[in-house]
Design an enzyme around this catalytic site. Structure first.
Site, mmCIF file in Angstrom:
data_model
loop_
_atom_site.group_PDB
_atom_site.id
_atom_site.type_symbol
_atom_site.label_atom_id
_atom_site.label_comp_id
_atom_site.label_asym_id
_atom_site.label_seq_id
_atom_site.Cartn_x
_atom_site.Cartn_y
_atom_site.Cartn_z
ATOM 1 N N HIS A 123 0.808 -1.226 0.000
ATOM 2 C CA HIS A 123 0.000 0.000 0.000
ATOM 3 C C HIS A 123 0.837 1.269 0.000
ATOM 4 O O HIS A 123 0.305 2.362 0.178
ATOM 5 C CB HIS A 123 -0.948 0.001 1.202
ATOM 6 N N GLY A 191 -2.249 -10.051 12.061
ATOM 7 C CA GLY A 191 -2.791 -8.731 12.349
ATOM 8 C C GLY A 191 -3.601 -8.110 11.232
ATOM 9 O O GLY A 191 -3.648 -6.883 11.121
ATOM 10 N N GLU A 219 -8.852 -11.591 16.937
ATOM 11 C CA GLU A 219 -10.237 -11.808 16.541
ATOM 12 C C GLU A 219 -10.330 -12.891 15.465
ATOM 13 O O GLU A 219 -9.392 -13.117 14.706
ATOM 14 C CB GLU A 219 -10.842 -10.509 15.993
#
EC number: 2.3.1.286
Length: 250
Positions: A123, A191, A219
């Site tokens: 990115h 992550g 999560e």
């Protein structure tokens, strides 16, 4: 696959591909992309600042936001996860490939891409600007010397060297990542929510070609049900467990 089996698979793997996301840099105090919308910027959505249309409309405002983020990441330090990944690269050498969705440059500052393996910033990087005329990429001056909007050595205005909404990932970086994950004996996804494509599809290439996939994330993600091993930990703690490294890395 349990933790011991995952450790064994990683130790035996000659080709390791890693994908990291915002959860890796969170432990360095760097907010996620959307969490960076605080204070003066809370009135705006990220899409109002990180898009070609926003830049065309108000380049000074966009640069002001990015200059603040640039200043923040330079003040941050690589954390245990960054250092452990650089350590893993030293072990694997040319068989190691790290693709990151983060733009903070902390992997490079920790030594990744300098130990025989490869680092691909999918990115972009907050510390660089791109000449709007030539497309050449240049390092930005230190924050206290940065004048907005910055100019390249050729005298042209530069835009942030960041992939914005509506833009494609750098073809060379994406192609290298796809090849590395397709050929990997083991892929680590750390992550990241595994929800944003095309980066989220990299681990699927490893699975399709018979490699092992391990995930570290506090999560459950879209990848969790497909991974051979999924560890519900923060990046630094999870990597330390997977690598069998006691205590913090300094």
């Amino acid at each position: 696959m349990d933790l011991d089996q995952a450790r064994t698979a990683l130790a035996r793997a000659s080709r390791v591909a890693v994908l990291t996301g915002a959860g890796v840099s969170a432990e360095s105090g760097i907010p996620t992309f959307r969490d960076a919308q605080t204070g003066h910027w809370a009135r705006l959505r990220p899409e109002d600042l990180a898009s070609p249309a926003a830049y065309a409309r108000d380049p000074e405002m966009v640069w002001e936001w990015y200059a603040g983020r640039y200043r923040d990441v330079l003040a941050a330090q690589p954390n245990q996860a960054h250092l452990l990944l650089a350590q893993l690269e030293r072990r694997k050498g040319a068989g190691f490939f790290l693709a990151t969705q983060n733009v903070d440059g902390l992997h490079e500052r920790a030594g990744s891409g300098q130990q025989g393996g490869q680092l691909a910033e999918l990115h972009g990087n907050l510390s660089r600007g791109r000449d709007e005329v030539t497309g050449q990429v240049w390092p930005l001056p230190r924050p206290d010397e940065l004048r907005l909007p910055p100019q390249s050595p050729a005298g042209n205005r530069m835009r942030p060297d960041i992939v914005w909404f509506g833009e494609f990932l750098p073809p060379a970086a994406l192609s290298a990542a796809e090849q590395a994950f397709a050929q990997a004996d083991m892929a680590l996804v750390i992550g990241t929510s595994s929800a944003v494509y095309p980066a989220a599809g990299l681990a699927l290439l490893t699975l399709e070609n018979g490699g092992v996939v391990a995930e570290i994330n506090p999560e459950i993600t879209d990848l969790s049900r497909l991974a051979h091993f999924s560890l519900r930990e923060k990046a630094g703690q999870g990597l330390a467990a997977l690598l069998g490294t006691p205590g913090p890395i300094c």
